[in-house]
Design a protein around this motif. Sequence first.
Motif, PDB file in Angstrom:
ATOM      1  N   SER A   1       0.722  -1.175   0.005  1.00  0.00           N
ATOM      2  CA  SER A   1       0.112  -0.007  -0.121  1.00  0.00           C
ATOM      3  C   SER A   1       0.896   1.189  -0.078  1.00  0.00           C
ATOM      4  O   SER A   1       0.064   2.284  -0.421  1.00  0.00           O
ATOM      5  CB  SER A   1      -0.922   0.202   1.140  1.00  0.00           C
ATOM      6  N   LEU A   2       2.153   1.256  -0.012  1.00  0.00           N
ATOM      7  CA  LEU A   2       3.097   2.112   0.220  1.00  0.00           C
ATOM      8  C   LEU A   2       3.499   2.771  -1.163  1.00  0.00           C
ATOM      9  O   LEU A   2       3.412   2.075  -1.915  1.00  0.00           O
ATOM     10  CB  LEU A   2       4.472   2.016   1.041  1.00  0.00           C
ATOM     11  N   SER A   3       3.710   4.113  -1.043  1.00  0.00           N
ATOM     12  CA  SER A   3       4.162   4.688  -2.351  1.00  0.00           C
ATOM     13  C   SER A   3       5.576   4.310  -2.640  1.00  0.00           C
ATOM     14  O   SER A   3       6.472   3.883  -1.731  1.00  0.00           O
ATOM     15  CB  SER A   3       3.962   6.242  -2.271  1.00  0.00           C
ATOM     16  N   ARG A   4       6.153   4.576  -3.713  1.00  0.00           N
ATOM     17  CA  ARG A   4       7.760   4.139  -4.066  1.00  0.00           C
ATOM     18  C   ARG A   4       8.500   5.215  -3.229  1.00  0.00           C
ATOM     19  O   ARG A   4       9.508   4.508  -2.657  1.00  0.00           O
ATOM     20  CB  ARG A   4       7.883   4.594  -5.542  1.00  0.00           C
ATOM     21  N   SER A   5       8.101   6.181  -2.693  1.00  0.00           N
ATOM     22  CA  SER A   5       8.987   7.056  -2.109  1.00  0.00           C
ATOM     23  C   SER A   5       9.229   6.559  -0.630  1.00  0.00           C
ATOM     24  O   SER A   5      10.135   7.335  -0.013  1.00  0.00           O
ATOM     25  CB  SER A   5       8.672   8.387  -2.295  1.00  0.00           C
ATOM     26  N   THR A   6       8.265   6.062  -0.099  1.00  0.00           N
ATOM     27  CA  THR A   6       8.135   5.765   1.451  1.00  0.00           C
ATOM     28  C   THR A   6       8.483   4.326   1.604  1.00  0.00           C
ATOM     29  O   THR A   6       8.463   4.063   2.908  1.00  0.00           O
ATOM     30  CB  THR A   6       6.821   6.176   2.012  1.00  0.00           C
ATOM     31  N   LEU A   7       8.492   3.724   0.760  1.00  0.00           N
ATOM     32  CA  LEU A   7       8.732   1.949   0.943  1.00  0.00           C
ATOM     33  C   LEU A   7       9.937   1.634   1.690  1.00  0.00           C
ATOM     34  O   LEU A   7      10.135   1.059   2.548  1.00  0.00           O
ATOM     35  CB  LEU A   7       8.690   1.087  -0.379  1.00  0.00           C
ATOM     36  N   LEU A   8      11.038   2.275   1.115  1.00  0.00           N
ATOM     37  CA  LEU A   8      12.616   1.829   1.603  1.00  0.00           C
ATOM     38  C   LEU A   8      12.606   2.265   3.133  1.00  0.00           C
ATOM     39  O   LEU A   8      13.218   1.643   3.919  1.00  0.00           O
ATOM     40  CB  LEU A   8      13.556   2.570   0.878  1.00  0.00           C
ATOM     41  N   GLU A   9      12.051   3.518   3.316  1.00  0.00           N
ATOM     42  CA  GLU A   9      11.848   4.022   4.541  1.00  0.00           C
ATOM     43  C   GLU A   9      11.203   3.223   5.662  1.00  0.00           C
ATOM     44  O   GLU A   9      11.751   2.740   6.664  1.00  0.00           O
ATOM     45  CB  GLU A   9      11.539   5.412   4.686  1.00  0.00           C
ATOM     46  N   GLU A  10      10.129   2.575   5.274  1.00  0.00           N
ATOM     47  CA  GLU A  10       9.236   1.596   6.047  1.00  0.00           C
ATOM     48  C   GLU A  10       9.944   0.306   6.167  1.00  0.00           C
ATOM     49  O   GLU A  10      10.069  -0.462   7.178  1.00  0.00           O
ATOM     50  CB  GLU A  10       7.929   1.458   5.228  1.00  0.00           C
TER      51      GLU A  10
ATOM     52  N   SER B   1      13.151  -0.128   6.403  1.00  0.00           N
ATOM     53  CA  SER B   1      14.219   0.032   7.233  1.00  0.00           C
ATOM     54  C   SER B   1      13.646   0.042   8.709  1.00  0.00           C
ATOM     55  O   SER B   1      14.295  -0.609   9.703  1.00  0.00           O
ATOM     56  CB  SER B   1      15.063   1.427   7.125  1.00  0.00           C
ATOM     57  N   ALA B   2      12.502   0.664   8.899  1.00  0.00           N
ATOM     58  CA  ALA B   2      11.839   0.612   9.975  1.00  0.00           C
ATOM     59  C   ALA B   2      11.436  -0.759  10.522  1.00  0.00           C
ATOM     60  O   ALA B   2      11.449  -0.944  11.735  1.00  0.00           O
ATOM     61  CB  ALA B   2      10.562   1.395  10.117  1.00  0.00           C
ATOM     62  N   LEU B   3      10.860  -1.630   9.683  1.00  0.00           N
ATOM     63  CA  LEU B   3      10.592  -2.900   9.872  1.00  0.00           C
ATOM     64  C   LEU B   3      11.942  -3.808  10.452  1.00  0.00           C
ATOM     65  O   LEU B   3      11.814  -4.515  11.384  1.00  0.00           O
ATOM     66  CB  LEU B   3      10.017  -3.536   8.969  1.00  0.00           C
ATOM     67  N   LEU B   4      13.135  -3.356   9.748  1.00  0.00           N
ATOM     68  CA  LEU B   4      13.981  -4.199  10.134  1.00  0.00           C
ATOM     69  C   LEU B   4      14.835  -3.990  11.719  1.00  0.00           C
ATOM     70  O   LEU B   4      15.265  -4.629  12.382  1.00  0.00           O
ATOM     71  CB  LEU B   4      15.406  -3.847   9.152  1.00  0.00           C
ATOM     72  N   GLU B   5      14.583  -2.669  11.829  1.00  0.00           N
ATOM     73  CA  GLU B   5      14.911  -2.313  13.456  1.00  0.00           C
ATOM     74  C   GLU B   5      14.025  -2.899  14.329  1.00  0.00           C
ATOM     75  O   GLU B   5      14.337  -3.465  15.271  1.00  0.00           O
ATOM     76  CB  GLU B   5      14.899  -0.779  13.426  1.00  0.00           C
ATOM     77  N   ALA B   6      12.632  -3.110  13.899  1.00  0.00           N
ATOM     78  CA  ALA B   6      11.556  -3.506  14.847  1.00  0.00           C
ATOM     79  C   ALA B   6      11.694  -5.085  14.854  1.00  0.00           C
ATOM     80  O   ALA B   6      11.235  -5.642  15.824  1.00  0.00           O
ATOM     81  CB  ALA B   6      10.151  -3.112  14.472  1.00  0.00           C
TER      82      ALA B   6
END
Length: 441
Positions: free
Chosen positions: A283-292, A294-299
């Motif tokens: 559901s994420l846009s191309r611009s926000t996918l990589l940031e999300e 990274s957040a998942l990897l940290e969590a």
Amino acid sequence: MQSYSVSSNEPSLIPESKNARKEIRQESNDTYNRLHSISEDAAFISRVANLYPNFKVFPNLRCGAWYVDPKIVSLPTSSSKFDEPVYFKSTDGHFGQWSFNLRRANLHLLRAMDQCEGIILVDSTRHGKRFPDALSKTIPIWCAVINMATAKASSQSPLSMDYKDNHRLYTPPGSVSRSEHTQIEARLHEWSDQLITSEFSLPSLRKPLRPIWFTPSSDTLPPLDSLDFTPVVCISASKLVSEGLERRSAGFTYVQGSGDDHESWSRGLTPEMFWKNKEHLLSLSRSTLLEEISALLEAESPMDGPAGAVVPVLHIRERLAIGTLSALTPELLVDGRAYVILATDISTIRPTTSDAILCLQVPAGKKGQLQFLTDVVPKSLQFLKYHLTSNKDAVVLCGDGKDMSVGVVLVAICSFFDDDGVFMSSNDANNARQFTFNFNT
């Protein structure tokens, strides 16, 4: 004869060609494109699984796991899951390197077949062909060798009643030439004899095994019940498209074989994490996918924090330990142990001048495999041998603590410890075992 002139103001075709190739590479490795392509292909896998509810579904390591929803890996009628991985390697089917590999015998699949009508094996391949060699040759070899070995091993086997038909090699038309098929078939007796004389116990088969192949382009998906053989359905999840890329109106470029070589595009995302967060990620846009991501990897750290991210090997008196890069803290590096740090980017690791720390950079994906064997392992062993001989324990860290670090520690254990887990002296270690790496295994 008509003449043609080229204006000096017209752009050169060569730069355009280079730019086109660069664009293709960028689109091919784009994480957004890959995940949406996988989702499209996974829908086909789920449709096939629903069509054959009495079949067990197994993803082939490593690519196949991206395409198979974990919810369909086990049968609704079975209370148990088969957690042992399935690994049919394409190199065992490469031309001239055909093999029935006893290190990847996959005999646990035979137990699974006792509880179902057949199995579905999922894999994929990048542009240029319909099936990976694992599906077109490695699995057909496996089926034929299992059939032949079972028939040879027991005169009471139902397979022995129709020996010639049961040990035949079946390969997909159009993917394997008649010449190659014949050359493989000539090796079946040799491989079946090797299986029979190995330490494996061969179970009896109710019916002979026979591979069947499906792709998203298959015209029909026929009924597979009441057959005189056990179907081994080989599904290549991706569509065959020109140049491996095809633009979609939904806003992404379809990439054939997107699950392949995921280290080059996934940014650390794993199949398990993808399926756990699939709807959100898509559901994420191309611009926000990589940031999300990274957040998942940290969590979702692979282990429970730095304190639990270093695990000693008990059998060798905890002289060696394996850990994740998430465990890397300044305090950890001065605990009196030696450290081998394996990372795809060592620039993110704080530099140190300590002679008890070895940092090695390994490229991600298949590019790093040869370097790992020819450079990383020898350097790591030399470093570990020096410190172990000096009575210093050692830790080997890599990204998830499940890949490179395990390989280095395993070779070190075989090289420097006896069967009882006791560290050997330098002379004993030098004389104990000599290793040769086979780059095709």
